[in-house]
Design a protein around this motif. Structure first.
Motif, PDB file in Angstrom:
ATOM      1  N   LEU A 185     -11.294   6.219  -1.583  1.00  0.00           N
ATOM      2  CA  LEU A 185     -10.150   6.399  -0.689  1.00  0.00           C
ATOM      3  C   LEU A 185      -8.900   5.680  -1.195  1.00  0.00           C
ATOM      4  O   LEU A 185      -7.768   6.080  -0.898  1.00  0.00           O
ATOM      5  N   ASP A 186      -9.091   4.650  -1.984  1.00  0.00           N
ATOM      6  CA  ASP A 186      -7.960   3.887  -2.526  1.00  0.00           C
ATOM      7  C   ASP A 186      -7.040   4.754  -3.388  1.00  0.00           C
ATOM      8  O   ASP A 186      -5.874   4.429  -3.604  1.00  0.00           O
ATOM      9  N   LYS A 187      -7.579   5.880  -3.866  1.00  0.00           N
ATOM     10  CA  LYS A 187      -6.789   6.759  -4.736  1.00  0.00           C
ATOM     11  C   LYS A 187      -5.689   7.519  -3.979  1.00  0.00           C
ATOM     12  O   LYS A 187      -4.838   8.159  -4.591  1.00  0.00           O
ATOM     13  N   TRP A 188      -5.744   7.486  -2.637  1.00  0.00           N
ATOM     14  CA  TRP A 188      -4.755   8.245  -1.861  1.00  0.00           C
ATOM     15  C   TRP A 188      -3.340   7.697  -2.049  1.00  0.00           C
ATOM     16  O   TRP A 188      -2.358   8.386  -1.814  1.00  0.00           O
ATOM     17  N   TRP A 189      -3.220   6.439  -2.466  1.00  0.00           N
ATOM     18  CA  TRP A 189      -1.895   5.786  -2.440  1.00  0.00           C
ATOM     19  C   TRP A 189      -1.123   5.899  -3.735  1.00  0.00           C
ATOM     20  O   TRP A 189       0.085   5.679  -3.756  1.00  0.00           O
ATOM     21  N   GLN A 190      -1.784   6.214  -4.810  1.00  0.00           N
ATOM     22  CA  GLN A 190      -1.149   6.074  -6.122  1.00  0.00           C
ATOM     23  C   GLN A 190      -1.718   7.066  -7.122  1.00  0.00           C
ATOM     24  O   GLN A 190      -2.856   7.498  -6.989  1.00  0.00           O
ATOM     25  N   HIS A 191      -0.942   7.348  -8.125  1.00  0.00           N
ATOM     26  CA  HIS A 191      -1.336   8.198  -9.257  1.00  0.00           C
ATOM     27  C   HIS A 191      -1.634   9.627  -8.807  1.00  0.00           C
ATOM     28  O   HIS A 191      -2.689   9.876  -8.271  1.00  0.00           O
ATOM     29  N   PRO A 192      -0.743  10.558  -9.064  1.00  0.00           N
ATOM     30  CA  PRO A 192       0.511  10.316  -9.796  1.00  0.00           C
ATOM     31  C   PRO A 192       1.671   9.843  -8.911  1.00  0.00           C
ATOM     32  O   PRO A 192       2.705   9.462  -9.428  1.00  0.00           O
ATOM     33  N   ASN A 193       1.478   9.845  -7.590  1.00  0.00           N
ATOM     34  CA  ASN A 193       2.614   9.548  -6.705  1.00  0.00           C
ATOM     35  C   ASN A 193       2.437   8.215  -5.986  1.00  0.00           C
ATOM     36  O   ASN A 193       1.443   8.012  -5.296  1.00  0.00           O
ATOM     37  N   ASP A 194       3.389   7.316  -6.140  1.00  0.00           N
ATOM     38  CA  ASP A 194       3.378   6.067  -5.379  1.00  0.00           C
ATOM     39  C   ASP A 194       3.739   6.371  -3.934  1.00  0.00           C
ATOM     40  O   ASP A 194       4.857   6.806  -3.652  1.00  0.00           O
ATOM     41  N   LEU A 195       2.814   6.159  -3.028  1.00  0.00           N
ATOM     42  CA  LEU A 195       3.072   6.483  -1.619  1.00  0.00           C
ATOM     43  C   LEU A 195       2.758   5.262  -0.767  1.00  0.00           C
ATOM     44  O   LEU A 195       1.590   4.967  -0.479  1.00  0.00           O
ATOM     45  N   LYS A 196       3.815   4.572  -0.378  1.00  0.00           N
ATOM     46  CA  LYS A 196       3.631   3.391   0.458  1.00  0.00           C
ATOM     47  C   LYS A 196       3.490   3.801   1.914  1.00  0.00           C
ATOM     48  O   LYS A 196       4.175   4.719   2.380  1.00  0.00           O
ATOM     49  N   ILE A 197       2.643   3.087   2.614  1.00  0.00           N
ATOM     50  CA  ILE A 197       2.482   3.336   4.044  1.00  0.00           C
ATOM     51  C   ILE A 197       3.810   3.121   4.764  1.00  0.00           C
ATOM     52  O   ILE A 197       4.183   3.872   5.661  1.00  0.00           O
ATOM     53  N   SER A 198       4.560   2.094   4.343  1.00  0.00           N
ATOM     54  CA  SER A 198       5.827   1.806   5.020  1.00  0.00           C
ATOM     55  C   SER A 198       6.807   2.971   4.889  1.00  0.00           C
ATOM     56  O   SER A 198       7.628   3.194   5.776  1.00  0.00           O
ATOM     57  N   ASP A 199       6.709   3.728   3.798  1.00  0.00           N
ATOM     58  CA  ASP A 199       7.589   4.891   3.625  1.00  0.00           C
ATOM     59  C   ASP A 199       7.029   6.144   4.298  1.00  0.00           C
ATOM     60  O   ASP A 199       7.778   6.956   4.817  1.00  0.00           O
ATOM     61  N   HIS A 200       5.741   6.315   4.219  1.00  0.00           N
ATOM     62  CA  HIS A 200       5.119   7.566   4.673  1.00  0.00           C
ATOM     63  C   HIS A 200       3.853   7.290   5.479  1.00  0.00           C
ATOM     64  O   HIS A 200       2.743   7.517   5.003  1.00  0.00           O
ATOM     65  N   PRO A 201       4.002   6.813   6.709  1.00  0.00           N
ATOM     66  CA  PRO A 201       2.784   6.541   7.497  1.00  0.00           C
ATOM     67  C   PRO A 201       2.153   7.815   8.072  1.00  0.00           C
ATOM     68  O   PRO A 201       0.983   7.794   8.450  1.00  0.00           O
ATOM     69  N   VAL A 202       2.935   8.907   8.134  1.00  0.00           N
ATOM     70  CA  VAL A 202       2.448  10.119   8.798  1.00  0.00           C
ATOM     71  C   VAL A 202       2.758  11.345   7.956  1.00  0.00           C
ATOM     72  O   VAL A 202       3.854  11.476   7.410  1.00  0.00           O
ATOM     73  N   CYS A 203       1.782  12.220   7.856  1.00  0.00           N
ATOM     74  CA  CYS A 203       2.012  13.529   7.242  1.00  0.00           C
ATOM     75  C   CYS A 203       1.104  14.522   7.951  1.00  0.00           C
ATOM     76  O   CYS A 203      -0.112  14.480   7.780  1.00  0.00           O
ATOM     77  N   THR A 204       1.675  15.379   8.782  1.00  0.00           N
ATOM     78  CA  THR A 204       0.836  16.287   9.577  1.00  0.00           C
ATOM     79  C   THR A 204       1.267  17.742   9.458  1.00  0.00           C
ATOM     80  O   THR A 204       0.861  18.571  10.265  1.00  0.00           O
ATOM     81  N   THR A 205       2.101  18.036   8.476  1.00  0.00           N
ATOM     82  CA  THR A 205       2.470  19.437   8.244  1.00  0.00           C
ATOM     83  C   THR A 205       2.413  19.733   6.747  1.00  0.00           C
ATOM     84  O   THR A 205       2.586  18.829   5.927  1.00  0.00           O
ATOM     85  N   PRO A 206       2.195  21.004   6.407  1.00  0.00           N
ATOM     86  CA  PRO A 206       2.259  21.365   4.993  1.00  0.00           C
ATOM     87  C   PRO A 206       3.659  21.087   4.450  1.00  0.00           C
ATOM     88  O   PRO A 206       4.637  21.121   5.192  1.00  0.00           O
ATOM     89  N   GLY A 207       3.757  20.807   3.176  1.00  0.00           N
ATOM     90  CA  GLY A 207       5.068  20.552   2.583  1.00  0.00           C
ATOM     91  C   GLY A 207       4.958  19.640   1.386  1.00  0.00           C
ATOM     92  O   GLY A 207       3.864  19.372   0.872  1.00  0.00           O
ATOM     93  N   GLU A 208       6.120  19.130   0.957  1.00  0.00           N
ATOM     94  CA  GLU A 208       6.176  18.364  -0.271  1.00  0.00           C
ATOM     95  C   GLU A 208       5.329  17.086  -0.200  1.00  0.00           C
ATOM     96  O   GLU A 208       4.605  16.755  -1.141  1.00  0.00           O
ATOM     97  N   LEU A 209       5.428  16.371   0.930  1.00  0.00           N
ATOM     98  CA  LEU A 209       4.662  15.120   1.043  1.00  0.00           C
ATOM     99  C   LEU A 209       3.159  15.406   1.029  1.00  0.00           C
ATOM    100  O   LEU A 209       2.388  14.693   0.357  1.00  0.00           O
ATOM    101  N   ALA A 210       2.760  16.441   1.753  1.00  0.00           N
ATOM    102  CA  ALA A 210       1.329  16.800   1.767  1.00  0.00           C
ATOM    103  C   ALA A 210       0.848  17.100   0.353  1.00  0.00           C
ATOM    104  O   ALA A 210      -0.243  16.673  -0.054  1.00  0.00           O
ATOM    105  N   LYS A 211       1.670  17.799  -0.391  1.00  0.00           N
ATOM    106  CA  LYS A 211       1.294  18.122  -1.771  1.00  0.00           C
ATOM    107  C   LYS A 211       1.151  16.854  -2.602  1.00  0.00           C
ATOM    108  O   LYS A 211       0.203  16.717  -3.397  1.00  0.00           O
ATOM    109  N   LYS A 212       2.072  15.919  -2.418  1.00  0.00           N
ATOM    110  CA  LYS A 212       1.993  14.663  -3.179  1.00  0.00           C
ATOM    111  C   LYS A 212       0.725  13.890  -2.844  1.00  0.00           C
ATOM    112  O   LYS A 212       0.072  13.311  -3.717  1.00  0.00           O
ATOM    113  N   ILE A 213       0.384  13.858  -1.567  1.00  0.00           N
ATOM    114  CA  ILE A 213      -0.833  13.147  -1.152  1.00  0.00           C
ATOM    115  C   ILE A 213      -2.057  13.832  -1.746  1.00  0.00           C
ATOM    116  O   ILE A 213      -2.978  13.188  -2.258  1.00  0.00           O
ATOM    117  N   ALA A 214      -2.039  15.177  -1.712  1.00  0.00           N
ATOM    118  CA  ALA A 214      -3.178  15.917  -2.278  1.00  0.00           C
ATOM    119  C   ALA A 214      -3.279  15.693  -3.786  1.00  0.00           C
ATOM    120  O   ALA A 214      -4.377  15.597  -4.339  1.00  0.00           O
TER     121      ALA A 214
END
Lengths: 254, 346
Positions: A210-239
């Protein structure tokens, strides 16, 4: 139960794998069985829901309340072909131990890699009411913008400034630029093969970190992105990140 | 032993293919009206239409138990006498004195509709009921609770068995049965249809209206379904209460801002008020919008509307005469689609 398998020394597997080259067979006599087990971890340690506080690569802390994802289109590859599981849809839900393993009959053969899709293939997203793992009762189907939530991670983090410090990722989107569907091929480690034999059950144990969700290739800090509940660019980055969370932990041949 | 109905009879939409004597569903063949296009996808291909499935779907459609407090069946907002829209309501009423946020569409000819909702967000007829069942301002229920209620009713156990072979009640079966009912509702017997078939003729005013319609409206409201199912911005101001930008919410694409599905104009005289939020209460008001109300500065305004539409008062009247020929009272009175009312019960 899975711990029993985990304790089998690796050299035994190597012995099995050296037992001679077997030409790929496409015809099936008695099928064998293949068991697939997912072990959800954080940095290699079994995931503890609710109680344990984890730290992500950005020194942000979080706990996990819900962790589930779809695995579909499972197949194993041999030298000149693949063997596919029929009607291959599985919801891996950390809160339901029985969901972490599934078993299916497979043609006796020697296989070198494991293939699957993270998520539910696009066709099943547009084919109406489904049942079993794809039943909307599993709370993994969007009713206002049809489609499956492919992966869901929920928890809390003091770094999240939304209500109740929630962290909520419902990752979906099956078409277009921000399609989150991922096909993976995991080769077995060098010298290791999966041998399916008539009437026997072999097993592949997959670790997901689960630790892989935050980094590589995209740095995703919880403070910046605590929520993602729709399809789109952020969802793609998390995936893009979580597609790197899977690895072969062990192959057990019987 | 397919019984064929020659010509167009009022209740000929379902042709019984009673080729299965004894137990098991009686399968039906969905009939496409003469001269109509085939649906892009066959909604019954993986949900074989049967009399038992249709009847189960109908019972579910009229059953308040699909809602949290029992007061909001599907049919509460989709009334047969209003062409299965909410008659005379801009917004429908939901659980606990709430309003919906969009105008309820009429339910007919859904077998041809590629995507449900004004914004096309629902991609299959079978999963459509999940939205109203679970919306807090509609039926306010959850699926699990609905299924538990249905399983307690021995009538449902019997009907599910008749439709699907075993009494198991699950969400897939419930949704497929509902789709068999709603997908079977076809509106194809308006005066317009009779004129097309040579069984009636337009009055001079209706004919003028039809000719005007063909020249000015039919590119979006395409015959014979009276929609091309595209998503377009027709130049309405954004409601500050709703802030509804339509299709953009589904696609995430700015080019889809303020676009909504082109609605069918069949039964349009019954489905007032009009537009996605029911803001226009009469056909006259709709025509006035197209000739003088369109906001021409919206970047996503449909190219066909940038100069508005020139419509004289006479043309407006004739157009209204024509639009009234699209009312299909055969469908709105068809007992096959009606709730079976038992008088003097309990």
């Amino acid at each position: 139960m899975k711990n029993r398998f985990l304790s089998i020394p690796l050299f035994l597997l190597t012995v099995f794998s050296l037992s001679g080259f077997q030409k790929a067979r496409t015809s099936i006599g008695q099928p064998g069985l293949l068991k697939i087990t997912f072990v959800n971890t954080v940095k290699g340690k079994p995931l503890q829901m609710d109680s344990t506080v984890y730290t992500n690569p950005f020194s942000e802390t979080y706990s996990v309340r819900k962790f589930k994802y779809y695995i579909s289109n499972v197949a194993v590859a041999f030298s000149d072909g693949i063997y596919k599981e029929i009607d291959s849809y599985h919801l891996i839900d950390e809160s339901k131990p029985a969901s972490l393993s599934f078993i299916f009959s497979a043609a006796p053969n020697r296989y070198h890699s494991f293939m699957f899709m993270i998520g539910v293939d696009s066709l099943k997203n547009v084919s109406g009411a489904q049942t079993g793992p794809l039943d909307p009762l599993n709370d993994m189907f969007w009713t206002w913008n049809s489609g499956y939530v492919m992966a869901k991670l929920e928890g809390n983090s003091p770094q999240s400034k939304v209500v109740n410090n929630k962290v909520e990722f419902h990752i979906g989107g099956f078409s277009g630029e921000y399609n989150v569907l991922k096909k993976l091929l995991l080769n077995f480690p060098a010298g290791i093969s999966l041998d399916i034999r008539e009437g026997k059950t072999s097993e592949i144990i997959i670790e997901s970190d689960l630790d892989k969700w935050w980094q590589h290739p995209n740095d995703l800090k919880i403070s910046d992105h605590p929520v993602c509940t729709t399809p789109g660019e952020l969802a793609k980055k998390i995936a893009d990140n979580y597609s790197n969370m899977f690895s072969i932990k062990q192959v057990i041949n019987n | 032993m397919i019984s064929l109905c020659a010509g167009i009879a009022l209740f000929s939409l379902f042709i019984s293919a009673g080729n299965k004597p004894g137990p098991g569903p009686t399968y039906l063949q969905f009939k496409i009206p003469a001269g109509w296009p085939k649906p892009a996808t066959d909604i019954f291909a993986k949900n074989r239409l049967s009399e038992e499935g249709f009847q189960l779907g109908k019972k579910l459609f009229y059953d308040g138990r699909l809602s949290k407090d029992g007061n909001f069946p599907c049919a509460g907002c989709h009334q047969q006498f209003g062409a299965f829209a909410s008659y005379d309501h801009d917004f429908s009423h939901g659980y606990n004195n709430t309003f919906t946020t969009r105008n309820a569409p009429g339910l007919f000819n859904l077998a041809w509709m590629p995507a449900m909702h004004w914004d096309g967000g629902v991609n299959h007829i079978e999963v459509q009921p999940l939205s109203p069942i679970t919306a807090p301002n509609e039926m306010a229920e959850n699926l699990d609770s609905v299924l538990r209620k249905l399983r307690k009713d021995t009538t449902y156990l019997r009907l599910f068995k008749a439709a699907f072979g075993t009494p198991e009640i699950n969400s897939q079966r419930m949704l497929k049965a509902l789709a068999q009912f709603t997908g079977s509702i076809v509106s194809s017997n308006s005066k317009y249809d009779k004129v097309q078939r040579g069984e009636a003729s337009f009055t001079p005013g209706e004919l003028n209206g039809y000719n005007f319609f063909k020249a000015n409206c039919a590119s979006c409201h395409k015959e014979p379904l009276f929609t091309d199912y595209s998503f377009r911005n027709n130049g309405l101001a954004v409601s500050p209460f709703l802030n509804d930008y339509g299709r953009m919410k589904i696609t995430g694409n700015k080019a889809d801002s303020l676009k909504f599905k082109v609605p069918s104009l069949r039964n349009v005289a019954l489905t007032f008020p009009y537009m996605h939020d029911g803001r226009l209460y009469s056909l006259g008001a709709v025509i006035d919008h197209y000739r003088s109300g369109i906001i021409t500065t919206q970047p996503t305004l449909d190219p066909l509307l940038v100069n508005r539409v020139t419509i004289s008062n006479k043309e407006k009247n004739d157009l209204i005469y024509f639009l009234n020929t699209l009312t299909d009272t055969t469908m709105t009175h068809d007992p096959r689609f009606s709730e079976k009312v038992t008088y003097f019960s309990h």
